[in-house]
Scaffold this motif. Structure first.
Motif, PDB file in Angstrom:
ATOM      1  N   GLU A  48       0.818  -1.219   0.000  1.00  0.00           N
ATOM      2  CA  GLU A  48       0.000   0.000   0.000  1.00  0.00           C
ATOM      3  C   GLU A  48       0.849   1.266   0.000  1.00  0.00           C
ATOM      4  O   GLU A  48       0.393   2.337  -0.401  1.00  0.00           O
ATOM      5  N   ALA A  49       2.113   1.146   0.434  1.00  0.00           N
ATOM      6  CA  ALA A  49       2.995   2.313   0.477  1.00  0.00           C
ATOM      7  C   ALA A  49       3.374   2.791  -0.916  1.00  0.00           C
ATOM      8  O   ALA A  49       3.950   3.882  -1.063  1.00  0.00           O
ATOM      9  N   GLN A  50       3.056   2.010  -1.924  1.00  0.00           N
ATOM     10  CA  GLN A  50       3.396   2.394  -3.295  1.00  0.00           C
ATOM     11  C   GLN A  50       2.193   2.961  -4.053  1.00  0.00           C
ATOM     12  O   GLN A  50       2.287   3.238  -5.245  1.00  0.00           O
ATOM     13  N   GLN A  51       1.073   3.136  -3.373  1.00  0.00           N
ATOM     14  CA  GLN A  51      -0.131   3.610  -4.044  1.00  0.00           C
ATOM     15  C   GLN A  51      -0.308   5.116  -3.934  1.00  0.00           C
ATOM     16  O   GLN A  51       0.287   5.772  -3.073  1.00  0.00           O
ATOM     17  N   VAL A  52      -1.167   5.652  -4.797  1.00  0.00           N
ATOM     18  CA  VAL A  52      -1.661   7.017  -4.620  1.00  0.00           C
ATOM     19  C   VAL A  52      -2.489   7.030  -3.343  1.00  0.00           C
ATOM     20  O   VAL A  52      -3.306   6.137  -3.101  1.00  0.00           O
ATOM     21  N   ALA A  53      -2.266   8.033  -2.496  1.00  0.00           N
ATOM     22  CA  ALA A  53      -2.929   8.050  -1.198  1.00  0.00           C
ATOM     23  C   ALA A  53      -3.187   9.476  -0.734  1.00  0.00           C
ATOM     24  O   ALA A  53      -2.506  10.427  -1.140  1.00  0.00           O
ATOM     25  N   VAL A  54      -4.180   9.605   0.129  1.00  0.00           N
ATOM     26  CA  VAL A  54      -4.384  10.811   0.926  1.00  0.00           C
ATOM     27  C   VAL A  54      -3.993  10.441   2.346  1.00  0.00           C
ATOM     28  O   VAL A  54      -4.283   9.327   2.805  1.00  0.00           O
ATOM     29  N   TYR A  55      -3.294  11.324   3.048  1.00  0.00           N
ATOM     30  CA  TYR A  55      -2.826  10.970   4.379  1.00  0.00           C
ATOM     31  C   TYR A  55      -3.060  12.109   5.367  1.00  0.00           C
ATOM     32  O   TYR A  55      -3.185  13.282   5.000  1.00  0.00           O
ATOM     33  N   PHE A  56      -3.116  11.718   6.640  1.00  0.00           N
ATOM     34  CA  PHE A  56      -3.369  12.646   7.731  1.00  0.00           C
ATOM     35  C   PHE A  56      -2.330  12.392   8.813  1.00  0.00           C
ATOM     36  O   PHE A  56      -2.298  11.309   9.405  1.00  0.00           O
ATOM     37  N   LEU A  57      -1.464  13.362   9.058  1.00  0.00           N
ATOM     38  CA  LEU A  57      -0.486  13.266  10.136  1.00  0.00           C
ATOM     39  C   LEU A  57      -1.114  13.873  11.381  1.00  0.00           C
ATOM     40  O   LEU A  57      -1.495  15.045  11.375  1.00  0.00           O
ATOM     41  N   VAL A  58      -1.236  13.099  12.459  1.00  0.00           N
ATOM     42  CA  VAL A  58      -1.942  13.579  13.648  1.00  0.00           C
ATOM     43  C   VAL A  58      -1.025  13.574  14.863  1.00  0.00           C
ATOM     44  O   VAL A  58      -0.126  12.733  15.005  1.00  0.00           O
ATOM     45  N   GLY A  59      -1.244  14.527  15.744  1.00  0.00           N
ATOM     46  CA  GLY A  59      -0.475  14.661  16.971  1.00  0.00           C
ATOM     47  C   GLY A  59      -0.929  15.901  17.707  1.00  0.00           C
ATOM     48  O   GLY A  59      -2.076  16.333  17.560  1.00  0.00           O
ATOM     49  N   GLU A  60      -0.051  16.477  18.523  1.00  0.00           N
ATOM     50  CA  GLU A  60      -0.357  17.706  19.249  1.00  0.00           C
ATOM     51  C   GLU A  60       0.701  18.753  18.951  1.00  0.00           C
ATOM     52  O   GLU A  60       1.887  18.438  18.850  1.00  0.00           O
ATOM     53  N   ASN A  61       0.246  20.011  18.817  1.00  0.00           N
ATOM     54  CA  ASN A  61       1.212  21.081  18.587  1.00  0.00           C
ATOM     55  C   ASN A  61       1.828  21.520  19.914  1.00  0.00           C
ATOM     56  O   ASN A  61       1.565  20.933  20.962  1.00  0.00           O
ATOM     57  N   GLY A  62       2.633  22.578  19.873  1.00  0.00           N
ATOM     58  CA  GLY A  62       3.335  23.013  21.075  1.00  0.00           C
ATOM     59  C   GLY A  62       2.425  23.460  22.200  1.00  0.00           C
ATOM     60  O   GLY A  62       2.819  23.437  23.373  1.00  0.00           O
ATOM     61  N   ALA A  63       1.199  23.879  21.858  1.00  0.00           N
ATOM     62  CA  ALA A  63       0.239  24.323  22.868  1.00  0.00           C
ATOM     63  C   ALA A  63      -0.627  23.185  23.378  1.00  0.00           C
ATOM     64  O   ALA A  63      -1.544  23.401  24.172  1.00  0.00           O
ATOM     65  N   TYR A  69      -1.956  17.415   9.809  1.00  0.00           N
ATOM     66  CA  TYR A  69      -1.481  17.884   8.501  1.00  0.00           C
ATOM     67  C   TYR A  69      -2.051  16.934   7.462  1.00  0.00           C
ATOM     68  O   TYR A  69      -1.960  15.714   7.604  1.00  0.00           O
ATOM     69  N   ILE A  70      -2.656  17.486   6.406  1.00  0.00           N
ATOM     70  CA  ILE A  70      -3.304  16.676   5.376  1.00  0.00           C
ATOM     71  C   ILE A  70      -2.532  16.809   4.071  1.00  0.00           C
ATOM     72  O   ILE A  70      -2.199  17.923   3.655  1.00  0.00           O
ATOM     73  N   GLY A  71      -2.251  15.686   3.451  1.00  0.00           N
ATOM     74  CA  GLY A  71      -1.526  15.713   2.187  1.00  0.00           C
ATOM     75  C   GLY A  71      -1.961  14.589   1.270  1.00  0.00           C
ATOM     76  O   GLY A  71      -2.782  13.746   1.622  1.00  0.00           O
ATOM     77  N   GLN A  72      -1.417  14.598   0.069  1.00  0.00           N
ATOM     78  CA  GLN A  72      -1.683  13.535  -0.901  1.00  0.00           C
ATOM     79  C   GLN A  72      -0.426  13.321  -1.733  1.00  0.00           C
ATOM     80  O   GLN A  72       0.363  14.236  -1.935  1.00  0.00           O
ATOM     81  N   THR A  73      -0.238  12.107  -2.194  1.00  0.00           N
ATOM     82  CA  THR A  73       0.965  11.813  -2.957  1.00  0.00           C
ATOM     83  C   THR A  73       0.845  10.467  -3.661  1.00  0.00           C
ATOM     84  O   THR A  73       0.019   9.629  -3.277  1.00  0.00           O
ATOM     85  N   GLY A  74       1.668  10.287  -4.661  1.00  0.00           N
ATOM     86  CA  GLY A  74       1.820   8.981  -5.290  1.00  0.00           C
ATOM     87  C   GLY A  74       3.116   8.323  -4.874  1.00  0.00           C
ATOM     88  O   GLY A  74       3.464   7.249  -5.368  1.00  0.00           O
ATOM     89  N   ASP A  75       3.843   8.968  -3.945  1.00  0.00           N
ATOM     90  CA  ASP A  75       5.139   8.456  -3.486  1.00  0.00           C
ATOM     91  C   ASP A  75       5.209   8.627  -1.969  1.00  0.00           C
ATOM     92  O   ASP A  75       5.860   9.536  -1.458  1.00  0.00           O
TER      93      ASP A  75
END
Length: 292
Positions: A48-63, A69-75
């Motif tokens: 699945e790491a080689q597919q076109v994907a939409v991704y969401f990086l989740v965590g907490e900011n400094g506060a 962070y939302i992104g999309q990529t084929g790589d």
């Protein structure tokens, strides 16, 4: 719209509940892969790491705010290696891919744009993208596909613990989950939800604190100010966004500046206490106790 029952399947590739998880609705063509940051190497070995994907990086900011962070990529491999070096806040990546490898770059661009708007509208997570940009050109048939894909993604990411796209009001669901606190100079409205007691944006909280609030209560209110959840306006604190508290009493303490039994301080539109509406028929009355 009435919500309907659904069955979600979660697969653990390594048999570890805290490791990589693959969530899917078995009748849909997309799935969400939940990847801990520390296990990126293992994810890169998955097809699945080689597919076109939409991704969401989740965590907490400094506060301490939940952030995404939302992104999309084929790589994904190259993109995630870059994010691992340059972005500090995130702890897990949620990767939306097609089980049939049928997502196109057009799908991904539209879903990235649409997801950013939905996160902002829900108000639960701070977006780390900056601006949402403009709607990309998407032929109507593909746009229709994207809306269906998004609804599946919304269900999946919420079910594995990341309600990116659902407002607190949507989570509460019922009108009788709305309660009010108009005491000690406070004018607040809140929701009793499965995730805690939510004080809604626009609530007015008293600035002055009673000594009995204690150090822990005072620190809790300072955190709300430091994070920008509460802001001083014309001699009163005003909530700038919906905010979930672990209990009705901590929510009441935040808006009144004193110790409080939230089960009796919060009342519905008919004057019934939260205790009367939610607890008296299900467990022993505890109207005199605090649940801090």
């Amino acid at each position: 719209m009435k919500k309907r029952p659904q069955t979600i399947q979660i697969f653990l590739p390594a048999g570890e509940p805290q490791g990589i998880r693959v969530a899917e609705l078995t009748t849909r063509i997309v799935q969400v892969i939940d990847v801990p940051r520390s296990l990126l190497g293992e994810f890169f070995q998955m097809p699945e790491a080689q597919q076109v994907a939409v991704y969401f990086l989740v965590g907490e900011n400094g506060a301490g705010e939940p952030s995404v962070y939302i992104g999309q990529t084929g790589d994904l491999r190259t993109r995630f290696k870059d994010h691992d070096k340059k972005k500090e806040f995130w702890e897990r990546a949620l990767v939306l891919v097609s089980k049939t490898n049928s997502l196109t770059q057009t799908h991904a661009l539209f879903l990235e744009w649409f997801s950013l708007g939905q996160v902002a509208g829900a108000g639960r997570f701070r977006t780390e993208n900056g601006t949402a940009g403009s709607k990309p050109f998407t032929p109507p048939p593909l746009e229709a596909d994207c809306y269906e894909i998004f609804e599946t993604a919304k269900t999946l990411v919420g079910s594995i613990g990341y309600p990116l796209f659902s407002s607190f009001a949507e989570t509460a669901g019922e009108d009788d989950d709305t309660f009010f606190c108009s005491r000690s100079g406070a004018e607040a409205k809140g929701l009793y939800t499965p995730e805690g007691f939510v004080v809604l944006k626009g609530a007015k909280a008293r600035i002055e604190e009673v000594a009995s609030i204690g150090e822990s209560g005072s620190k809790m209110r300072r955190r709300l100010l430091d994070s920008g959840v509460m802001v001083e306006e014309n001699g009163i604190y005003v909530f700038q966004k919906d905010h979930a508290f672990p209990s009705p009493s901590s929510a009441a303490m935040a808006v009144m500046g004193r110790t409080a039994n939230g089960w009796v301080e919060w009342t519905d539109a008919n004057g019934r206490t939260l205790d009367e509406v939610k607890r008296q028929n299900t467990e022993p009355n505890n109207a005199n106790g605090l649940d801090l």
